[in-house]
Write a protein that holds these residues in place. Structure first.
Motif, PDB file in Angstrom:
ATOM      1  N   SER A  28     -72.583  42.317  53.648  1.00 35.11           N
ATOM      2  CA  SER A  28     -73.822  42.299  53.741  1.00 35.11           C
ATOM      3  C   SER A  28     -74.788  43.536  53.722  1.00 35.11           C
ATOM      4  N   PHE A  29     -74.250  44.472  54.598  1.00 36.31           N
ATOM      5  CA  PHE A  29     -74.822  45.719  54.653  1.00 36.31           C
ATOM      6  C   PHE A  29     -75.075  46.348  53.589  1.00 36.31           C
ATOM      7  N   VAL A  30     -74.275  46.067  52.680  1.00 33.91           N
ATOM      8  CA  VAL A  30     -74.053  47.068  51.418  1.00 33.91           C
ATOM      9  C   VAL A  30     -75.107  46.362  50.222  1.00 33.91           C
ATOM     10  N   GLY A  31     -74.801  45.078  50.137  1.00 30.99           N
ATOM     11  CA  GLY A  31     -75.742  44.453  49.124  1.00 30.99           C
ATOM     12  C   GLY A  31     -75.425  45.058  47.842  1.00 30.99           C
ATOM     13  N   ASN A  32     -76.524  45.407  46.958  1.00 33.62           N
ATOM     14  CA  ASN A  32     -76.473  45.917  45.580  1.00 33.62           C
ATOM     15  C   ASN A  32     -76.406  47.393  45.629  1.00 33.62           C
ATOM     16  N   ASP A  33     -76.404  48.133  46.779  1.00 37.87           N
ATOM     17  CA  ASP A  33     -76.403  49.581  46.958  1.00 37.87           C
ATOM     18  C   ASP A  33     -75.016  50.319  46.811  1.00 37.87           C
ATOM     19  N   TYR A  34     -74.207  50.001  45.720  1.00 35.45           N
ATOM     20  CA  TYR A  34     -72.982  50.693  45.759  1.00 35.45           C
ATOM     21  C   TYR A  34     -72.679  50.799  44.282  1.00 35.45           C
ATOM     22  N   PHE A  35     -71.861  51.875  43.991  1.00 41.22           N
ATOM     23  CA  PHE A  35     -70.942  52.100  42.813  1.00 41.22           C
ATOM     24  C   PHE A  35     -69.328  51.643  42.953  1.00 41.22           C
ATOM     25  N   CYS A  36     -68.842  51.196  41.954  1.00 38.88           N
ATOM     26  CA  CYS A  36     -67.407  50.836  42.355  1.00 38.88           C
ATOM     27  C   CYS A  36     -66.726  51.281  40.800  1.00 38.88           C
ATOM     28  N   GLU A  37     -65.957  51.929  41.062  1.00 42.48           N
ATOM     29  CA  GLU A  37     -65.261  52.550  39.769  1.00 42.48           C
ATOM     30  C   GLU A  37     -63.763  52.628  40.060  1.00 42.48           C
ATOM     31  N   SER A  38     -62.616  53.059  38.929  1.00 41.79           N
ATOM     32  CA  SER A  38     -61.475  53.238  39.081  1.00 41.79           C
ATOM     33  C   SER A  38     -61.096  54.470  38.129  1.00 41.79           C
ATOM     34  N   GLY A  39     -60.208  55.285  38.487  1.00 39.14           N
ATOM     35  CA  GLY A  39     -59.686  56.204  37.757  1.00 39.14           C
ATOM     36  C   GLY A  39     -58.483  55.630  36.645  1.00 39.14           C
ATOM     37  N   LEU A  40     -58.214  54.460  37.037  1.00 32.03           N
ATOM     38  CA  LEU A  40     -57.310  53.846  36.099  1.00 32.03           C
ATOM     39  C   LEU A  40     -57.560  52.694  35.380  1.00 32.03           C
ATOM     40  N   ASN A  41     -57.546  52.711  34.095  1.00 32.36           N
ATOM     41  CA  ASN A  41     -57.683  51.552  33.297  1.00 32.36           C
ATOM     42  C   ASN A  41     -56.604  50.898  32.629  1.00 32.36           C
ATOM     43  N   GLY A  42     -55.998  50.028  33.330  1.00 34.39           N
ATOM     44  CA  GLY A  42     -54.830  49.027  32.865  1.00 34.39           C
ATOM     45  C   GLY A  42     -54.026  48.774  34.071  1.00 34.39           C
ATOM     46  N   VAL A  43     -52.919  48.574  33.687  1.00 39.52           N
ATOM     47  CA  VAL A  43     -51.922  48.139  34.595  1.00 39.52           C
ATOM     48  C   VAL A  43     -51.421  49.153  35.468  1.00 39.52           C
ATOM     49  N   TRP A  44     -51.106  49.056  36.821  1.00 42.21           N
ATOM     50  CA  TRP A  44     -50.704  49.807  37.618  1.00 42.21           C
ATOM     51  C   TRP A  44     -49.258  50.469  37.217  1.00 42.21           C
ATOM     52  N   PRO A  45     -49.124  51.712  37.111  1.00 37.71           N
ATOM     53  CA  PRO A  45     -47.940  52.294  36.678  1.00 37.71           C
ATOM     54  C   PRO A  45     -46.847  52.448  37.715  1.00 37.71           C
ATOM     55  N   ALA A  46     -45.733  52.762  37.353  1.00 35.77           N
ATOM     56  CA  ALA A  46     -44.563  52.928  38.291  1.00 35.77           C
ATOM     57  C   ALA A  46     -44.807  54.380  38.866  1.00 35.77           C
ATOM     58  N   GLY A  47     -44.601  54.366  40.222  1.00 33.54           N
ATOM     59  CA  GLY A  47     -44.872  55.880  40.819  1.00 33.54           C
ATOM     60  C   GLY A  47     -46.142  56.001  41.032  1.00 33.54           C
ATOM     61  N   GLY A  48     -46.974  55.076  40.964  1.00 35.14           N
ATOM     62  CA  GLY A  48     -48.453  55.314  40.903  1.00 35.14           C
ATOM     63  C   GLY A  48     -49.422  56.230  41.868  1.00 35.14           C
ATOM     64  N   TYR A  49     -48.324  56.560  42.802  1.00 33.66           N
ATOM     65  CA  TYR A  49     -49.095  57.204  44.162  1.00 33.66           C
ATOM     66  C   TYR A  49     -49.340  58.746  43.840  1.00 33.66           C
ATOM     67  N   VAL A  50     -50.356  58.823  42.731  1.00 30.30           N
ATOM     68  CA  VAL A  50     -50.404  60.351  42.138  1.00 30.30           C
ATOM     69  C   VAL A  50     -51.931  60.420  42.032  1.00 30.30           C
ATOM     70  N   LEU A  51     -52.500  61.449  41.554  1.00 38.58           N
ATOM     71  CA  LEU A  51     -53.932  61.853  41.327  1.00 38.58           C
ATOM     72  C   LEU A  51     -54.051  61.271  39.877  1.00 38.58           C
ATOM     73  N   PHE A  52     -55.273  60.649  39.534  1.00 39.95           N
ATOM     74  CA  PHE A  52     -55.682  60.024  38.330  1.00 39.95           C
ATOM     75  C   PHE A  52     -56.886  61.230  37.837  1.00 39.95           C
ATOM     76  N   PRO A  53     -56.578  62.351  37.485  1.00 41.05           N
ATOM     77  CA  PRO A  53     -57.591  63.290  37.060  1.00 41.05           C
ATOM     78  C   PRO A  53     -58.370  63.403  35.808  1.00 41.05           C
ATOM     79  N   ASP A  54     -58.173  62.246  34.977  1.00 41.51           N
ATOM     80  CA  ASP A  54     -58.712  62.234  33.537  1.00 41.51           C
ATOM     81  C   ASP A  54     -60.146  61.294  33.536  1.00 41.51           C
ATOM     82  N   ASP A  55     -60.041  60.471  34.532  1.00 42.48           N
ATOM     83  CA  ASP A  55     -61.492  59.790  34.673  1.00 42.48           C
ATOM     84  C   ASP A  55     -61.894  59.832  35.937  1.00 42.48           C
ATOM     85  N   PRO A  56     -63.120  60.673  36.395  1.00 43.51           N
ATOM     86  CA  PRO A  56     -63.766  60.940  37.268  1.00 43.51           C
ATOM     87  C   PRO A  56     -64.636  59.526  37.807  1.00 43.51           C
ATOM     88  N   LEU A  57     -64.412  59.350  38.948  1.00 47.55           N
ATOM     89  CA  LEU A  57     -65.341  57.970  39.625  1.00 47.55           C
ATOM     90  C   LEU A  57     -66.920  58.293  39.775  1.00 47.55           C
TER      91      LEU A  57
END
Length: 320
Positions: free
Chosen positions: A234-263
Protein backbone atom coordinates in the motif's frame (compact mmCIF):
# COMPACT_ATOMS: atom_id res chain seq x y z
CA UNK A 1 35.23 23.24 -42.50
CA UNK A 2 34.49 19.77 -41.09
CA UNK A 3 35.12 21.03 -37.60
CA UNK A 4 32.80 24.01 -38.04
CA UNK A 5 29.98 21.86 -39.39
CA UNK A 6 30.32 19.26 -36.64
CA UNK A 7 30.29 21.91 -33.93
CA UNK A 8 27.14 23.46 -35.40
CA UNK A 9 25.49 20.01 -35.28
CA UNK A 10 26.71 19.52 -31.71
CA UNK A 11 25.20 22.74 -30.37
CA UNK A 12 21.98 22.08 -32.26
CA UNK A 13 21.64 18.71 -30.52
CA UNK A 14 22.41 20.10 -27.08
CA UNK A 15 19.81 22.83 -27.58
CA UNK A 16 17.13 20.40 -28.72
CA UNK A 17 17.78 17.79 -26.00
CA UNK A 18 15.40 15.41 -27.79
CA UNK A 19 16.09 11.75 -28.57
CA UNK A 20 15.06 12.15 -32.23
CA UNK A 21 17.87 14.71 -32.67
CA UNK A 22 20.58 12.14 -32.03
CA UNK A 23 22.92 10.84 -34.67
CA UNK A 24 23.81 7.50 -33.17
CA UNK A 25 22.08 4.22 -33.94
CA UNK A 26 23.25 2.68 -30.67
CA UNK A 27 20.37 1.37 -28.57
CA UNK A 28 21.79 1.80 -25.10
CA UNK A 29 22.19 5.58 -24.93
CA UNK A 30 22.02 7.62 -21.78
CA UNK A 31 19.10 10.06 -21.79
CA UNK A 32 21.24 12.80 -20.25
CA UNK A 33 22.07 15.50 -22.79
CA UNK A 34 25.81 14.98 -22.48
CA UNK A 35 25.43 11.51 -24.02
CA UNK A 36 24.77 13.21 -27.35
CA UNK A 37 28.40 14.26 -27.39
CA UNK A 38 29.40 10.60 -27.23
CA UNK A 39 27.04 9.94 -30.12
CA UNK A 40 28.75 12.56 -32.27
CA UNK A 41 32.14 11.08 -31.44
CA UNK A 42 30.86 7.65 -32.47
CA UNK A 43 29.65 9.03 -35.79
CA UNK A 44 32.98 10.70 -36.40
CA UNK A 45 34.79 7.44 -35.69
CA UNK A 46 32.46 5.61 -38.06
CA UNK A 47 33.06 8.13 -40.86
CA UNK A 48 36.80 7.99 -40.28
CA UNK A 49 36.93 4.19 -40.31
CA UNK A 50 34.80 3.98 -43.43
CA UNK A 51 36.55 6.59 -45.54
CA UNK A 52 36.22 5.58 -49.17
CA UNK A 53 39.07 5.12 -51.62
CA UNK A 54 38.05 8.29 -53.47
CA UNK A 55 38.92 10.53 -50.53
CA UNK A 56 42.02 8.73 -49.35
CA UNK A 57 44.16 11.74 -50.31
CA UNK A 58 42.34 13.76 -47.67
CA UNK A 59 42.86 11.22 -44.89
CA UNK A 60 45.61 13.11 -43.07
CA UNK A 61 43.54 16.29 -43.02
CA UNK A 62 40.44 14.41 -41.87
CA UNK A 63 42.31 12.71 -39.02
CA UNK A 64 43.69 16.04 -37.89
CA UNK A 65 40.22 17.61 -37.89
CA UNK A 66 38.72 14.65 -35.99
CA UNK A 67 41.48 14.70 -33.40
CA UNK A 68 40.99 18.41 -32.71
CA UNK A 69 37.22 18.10 -32.58
CA UNK A 70 37.34 15.17 -30.14
CA UNK A 71 39.45 17.26 -27.76
CA UNK A 72 36.82 19.99 -27.90
CA UNK A 73 34.02 17.46 -27.35
CA UNK A 74 35.73 15.96 -24.30
CA UNK A 75 36.19 19.39 -22.76
CA UNK A 76 32.57 20.33 -23.43
CA UNK A 77 31.33 17.01 -22.04
CA UNK A 78 33.18 17.61 -18.77
CA UNK A 79 31.72 21.11 -18.56
CA UNK A 80 28.17 19.85 -19.13
CA UNK A 81 28.58 17.11 -16.54
CA UNK A 82 29.84 19.56 -13.93
CA UNK A 83 27.68 20.06 -10.87
CA UNK A 84 28.32 23.79 -11.12
CA UNK A 85 26.41 24.43 -14.33
CA UNK A 86 24.92 23.17 -17.56
CA UNK A 87 21.53 21.74 -18.37
CA UNK A 88 22.69 18.22 -17.55
CA UNK A 89 23.56 19.05 -13.96
CA UNK A 90 20.18 20.72 -13.47
CA UNK A 91 18.09 17.89 -14.89
CA UNK A 92 16.50 20.16 -17.47
CA UNK A 93 16.54 17.49 -20.18
CA UNK A 94 15.55 14.54 -18.01
CA UNK A 95 12.91 15.82 -15.59
CA UNK A 96 10.19 17.34 -17.70
CA UNK A 97 12.11 20.10 -19.45
CA UNK A 98 11.79 22.65 -16.64
CA UNK A 99 14.59 24.48 -14.85
CA UNK A 100 15.39 24.51 -11.15
CA UNK A 101 16.38 20.87 -10.65
CA UNK A 102 19.40 20.17 -8.46
CA UNK A 103 21.43 17.03 -9.01
CA UNK A 104 21.91 15.07 -5.79
CA UNK A 105 23.36 11.80 -7.09
CA UNK A 106 25.29 10.86 -10.19
CA UNK A 107 26.85 7.40 -9.83
CA UNK A 108 28.27 5.97 -13.06
CA UNK A 109 30.15 2.73 -12.46
CA UNK A 110 31.23 2.48 -16.11
CA UNK A 111 33.76 5.18 -15.15
CA UNK A 112 36.75 3.29 -13.69
CA UNK A 113 37.45 6.16 -11.28
CA UNK A 114 34.00 5.90 -9.64
CA UNK A 115 33.76 4.04 -6.33
CA UNK A 116 30.72 2.50 -4.67
CA UNK A 117 28.95 4.51 -1.95
CA UNK A 118 29.49 3.56 1.65
CA UNK A 119 27.16 0.67 2.42
CA UNK A 120 27.63 -1.07 -0.95
CA UNK A 121 30.57 -2.95 -2.44
CA UNK A 122 32.11 -3.39 -5.89
CA UNK A 123 30.89 -6.62 -7.50
CA UNK A 124 32.89 -9.20 -9.43
CA UNK A 125 30.29 -9.65 -12.21
CA UNK A 126 31.01 -9.08 -15.89
CA UNK A 127 29.54 -5.58 -15.52
CA UNK A 128 31.30 -3.07 -13.27
CA UNK A 129 28.58 -2.52 -10.68
CA UNK A 130 27.83 -2.04 -6.98
CA UNK A 131 26.05 -4.67 -4.91
CA UNK A 132 25.08 -5.46 -1.34
CA UNK A 133 27.68 -5.75 1.40
CA UNK A 134 25.45 -8.23 3.19
CA UNK A 135 25.25 -11.78 1.86
CA UNK A 136 22.25 -12.79 4.00
CA UNK A 137 18.68 -13.10 2.79
CA UNK A 138 15.77 -10.76 3.58
CA UNK A 139 18.09 -7.82 4.05
CA UNK A 140 18.75 -4.33 2.71
CA UNK A 141 21.97 -2.35 2.43
CA UNK A 142 21.58 1.42 2.53
CA UNK A 143 23.36 4.31 0.81
CA UNK A 144 22.46 7.84 1.96
CA UNK A 145 22.88 11.00 -0.12
CA UNK A 146 22.61 14.43 1.58
CA UNK A 147 20.64 17.15 -0.21
CA UNK A 148 22.09 20.65 -0.21
CA UNK A 149 20.55 23.92 -1.34
CA UNK A 150 17.42 24.02 0.78
CA UNK A 151 14.06 22.29 0.76
CA UNK A 152 12.62 20.35 -2.15
CA UNK A 153 9.17 18.98 -2.98
CA UNK A 154 9.86 16.93 -6.12
CA UNK A 155 12.29 14.09 -6.89
CA UNK A 156 13.24 12.87 -10.35
CA UNK A 157 15.72 10.33 -11.62
CA UNK A 158 16.51 6.81 -12.71
CA UNK A 159 18.42 3.70 -11.70
CA UNK A 160 20.05 1.30 -14.17
CA UNK A 161 20.83 -2.14 -12.79
CA UNK A 162 20.91 -5.80 -13.82
CA UNK A 163 19.28 -9.03 -12.75
CA UNK A 164 21.43 -11.69 -11.14
CA UNK A 165 19.75 -15.00 -10.45
CA UNK A 166 16.24 -15.45 -9.06
CA UNK A 167 15.11 -11.92 -8.23
CA UNK A 168 11.55 -11.93 -6.90
CA UNK A 169 10.10 -8.53 -7.73
CA UNK A 170 7.54 -7.18 -5.27
CA UNK A 171 6.62 -9.93 -2.87
CA UNK A 172 4.25 -9.98 0.08
CA UNK A 173 4.54 -13.53 1.30
CA UNK A 174 3.23 -14.18 4.79
CA UNK A 175 6.75 -15.01 5.91
CA UNK A 176 8.41 -11.98 4.27
CA UNK A 177 8.68 -8.42 5.61
CA UNK A 178 5.92 -6.27 4.16
CA UNK A 179 6.64 -2.87 5.74
CA UNK A 180 8.62 -0.03 4.22
CA UNK A 181 11.48 -0.83 6.62
CA UNK A 182 11.74 -4.46 5.53
CA UNK A 183 13.15 -6.20 2.47
CA UNK A 184 9.85 -5.95 0.60
CA UNK A 185 11.47 -5.90 -2.86
CA UNK A 186 14.19 -7.48 -4.93
CA UNK A 187 15.70 -4.23 -6.08
CA UNK A 188 15.82 -0.68 -4.75
CA UNK A 189 13.71 1.31 -2.33
CA UNK A 190 14.10 5.10 -2.58
CA UNK A 191 12.92 6.94 0.53
CA UNK A 192 13.49 10.03 2.65
CA UNK A 193 13.08 10.91 6.32
CA UNK A 194 12.83 9.05 9.61
CA UNK A 195 10.39 7.36 9.76
CA UNK A 196 10.89 6.51 6.11
CA UNK A 197 8.56 7.99 3.49
CA UNK A 198 8.35 6.21 0.16
CA UNK A 199 9.44 7.94 -3.05
CA UNK A 200 9.92 5.16 -5.62
CA UNK A 201 10.50 1.40 -5.80
CA UNK A 202 12.57 -0.36 -8.46
CA UNK A 203 11.64 -4.05 -8.55
CA UNK A 204 13.46 -6.81 -10.43
CA UNK A 205 11.17 -9.67 -11.45
CA UNK A 206 12.39 -13.17 -12.16
CA UNK A 207 11.14 -13.13 -15.78
CA UNK A 208 9.14 -10.82 -18.02
CA UNK A 209 6.75 -13.66 -18.86
CA UNK A 210 7.23 -16.81 -16.87
CA UNK A 211 9.45 -18.56 -14.40
CA UNK A 212 9.12 -21.98 -15.98
CA UNK A 213 6.34 -23.00 -13.60
CA UNK A 214 3.95 -20.29 -14.73
CA UNK A 215 4.89 -17.47 -12.37
CA UNK A 216 5.87 -13.89 -13.15
CA UNK A 217 6.93 -11.77 -10.21
CA UNK A 218 5.96 -8.35 -11.49
CA UNK A 219 2.42 -7.46 -10.41
CA UNK A 220 1.06 -6.99 -13.94
CA UNK A 221 2.85 -10.01 -15.41
CA UNK A 222 0.95 -12.47 -17.59
CA UNK A 223 1.34 -15.49 -15.27
CA UNK A 224 1.14 -13.98 -11.79
CA UNK A 225 -0.36 -16.84 -9.73
CA UNK A 226 -2.25 -15.75 -6.64
CA UNK A 227 -0.42 -18.18 -4.35
CA UNK A 228 2.75 -16.09 -4.75
CA UNK A 229 0.97 -13.16 -3.05
CA UNK A 230 2.78 -10.81 -5.40
CA UNK A 231 0.67 -7.75 -4.73
CA UNK A 232 1.72 -4.15 -4.47
CA UNK A 233 2.39 -2.79 -0.94
CA UNK A 234 0.00 0.00 0.00
CA UNK A 235 2.87 2.40 0.70
CA UNK A 236 4.20 1.84 -2.86
CA UNK A 237 0.95 2.39 -4.77
CA UNK A 238 1.70 3.17 -8.43
CA UNK A 239 5.11 4.66 -7.68
CA UNK A 240 7.28 1.83 -8.94
CA UNK A 241 9.03 0.25 -11.91
CA UNK A 242 9.11 -3.52 -12.29
CA UNK A 243 11.11 -5.26 -14.98
CA UNK A 244 13.21 -8.36 -15.57
CA UNK A 245 16.45 -9.00 -17.39
CA UNK A 246 15.06 -12.33 -18.61
CA UNK A 247 12.33 -12.67 -21.21
CA UNK A 248 11.09 -16.24 -21.26
CA UNK A 249 11.38 -19.49 -19.35
CA UNK A 250 13.87 -19.65 -16.50
CA UNK A 251 16.99 -21.43 -17.86
CA UNK A 252 18.81 -24.33 -16.27
CA UNK A 253 21.64 -23.02 -14.10
CA UNK A 254 20.02 -19.59 -14.08
CA UNK A 255 21.96 -18.21 -11.12
CA UNK A 256 23.96 -15.91 -13.37
CA UNK A 257 23.98 -12.27 -14.42
CA UNK A 258 21.64 -11.33 -17.27
CA UNK A 259 23.70 -8.49 -18.79
CA UNK A 260 21.93 -7.92 -22.12
CA UNK A 261 18.70 -6.33 -20.87
CA UNK A 262 19.19 -3.60 -18.24
CA UNK A 263 16.40 -3.13 -15.72
CA UNK A 264 13.94 -0.22 -15.69
CA UNK A 265 14.70 1.17 -19.13
CA UNK A 266 11.32 0.26 -20.65
CA UNK A 267 13.00 -1.74 -23.41
CA UNK A 268 12.38 -5.32 -24.61
CA UNK A 269 8.87 -5.30 -23.17
CA UNK A 270 6.51 -8.13 -24.15
CA UNK A 271 2.85 -7.17 -24.16
CA UNK A 272 0.99 -7.60 -20.89
CA UNK A 273 4.02 -7.02 -18.64
CA UNK A 274 5.04 -4.29 -16.20
CA UNK A 275 8.09 -3.37 -18.27
CA UNK A 276 6.73 -0.03 -19.47
CA UNK A 277 4.49 0.78 -16.47
CA UNK A 278 4.95 4.41 -15.24
CA UNK A 279 7.04 5.33 -18.33
CA UNK A 280 10.62 4.39 -17.44
CA UNK A 281 13.51 5.08 -17.34
CA UNK A 282 12.93 8.42 -15.54
CA UNK A 283 10.40 8.85 -12.73
CA UNK A 284 9.11 12.10 -11.23
CA UNK A 285 7.47 12.18 -7.81
CA UNK A 286 5.81 15.09 -5.99
CA UNK A 287 6.17 14.70 -2.22
CA UNK A 288 3.42 15.29 0.31
CA UNK A 289 5.26 18.30 1.75
CA UNK A 290 8.59 20.13 1.24
CA UNK A 291 11.60 18.63 3.01
CA UNK A 292 15.36 18.90 3.30
CA UNK A 293 15.85 15.20 4.15
CA UNK A 294 18.67 13.18 2.69
CA UNK A 295 17.74 10.63 0.02
CA UNK A 296 18.15 7.01 1.06
CA UNK A 297 18.61 4.28 -1.57
CA UNK A 298 18.33 0.76 -0.16
CA UNK A 299 19.37 -2.30 -2.16
CA UNK A 300 17.20 -5.16 -0.90
CA UNK A 301 16.73 -8.85 -1.62
CA UNK A 302 14.81 -11.83 -0.31
CA UNK A 303 17.44 -14.46 -1.13
CA UNK A 304 21.10 -14.55 -0.20
CA UNK A 305 23.51 -13.02 -2.71
CA UNK A 306 24.42 -16.51 -3.93
CA UNK A 307 20.95 -16.92 -5.45
CA UNK A 308 20.00 -13.36 -6.42
CA UNK A 309 21.28 -9.81 -6.57
CA UNK A 310 20.49 -6.53 -8.35
CA UNK A 311 23.88 -4.93 -9.07
CA UNK A 312 23.60 -1.26 -10.00
CA UNK A 313 25.52 0.49 -12.78
CA UNK A 314 23.98 3.98 -12.79
CA UNK A 315 22.04 6.20 -10.38
CA UNK A 316 20.93 9.70 -11.36
CA UNK A 317 18.75 11.68 -8.91
CA UNK A 318 17.53 15.29 -8.91
CA UNK A 319 15.37 17.38 -6.57
CA UNK A 320 13.37 20.56 -7.07
Amino acid sequence: MLRSIALLVLFSLVESGRPHGRLSARQDLSLGCYSQLDDIKSVLDYIKDNTTEEVRQFRNQVEHEFSSLKEDLNQLKQQLMSDQGGACATGQYTCGGTEGWRRVVYLDMTDPSTTCPSGWSLTDYSKRTCGRLSTSGQSCDSATFPVSGGEYSKVCGRIKAYQYGATLGLYLWKTAPSTIDGAYVSGFSLTHGNPREHIWTFAAGISEQQYGIGVSTCPCGTDNFEHWHNQIPSFVGNDYFCESGLNGVWPAGGYVLFPDDPLWDGENCPSGTCCSFSNPPFFTKTLNSPTSDSLEVRLCNYHTSVYSDVPVELIELYVQ
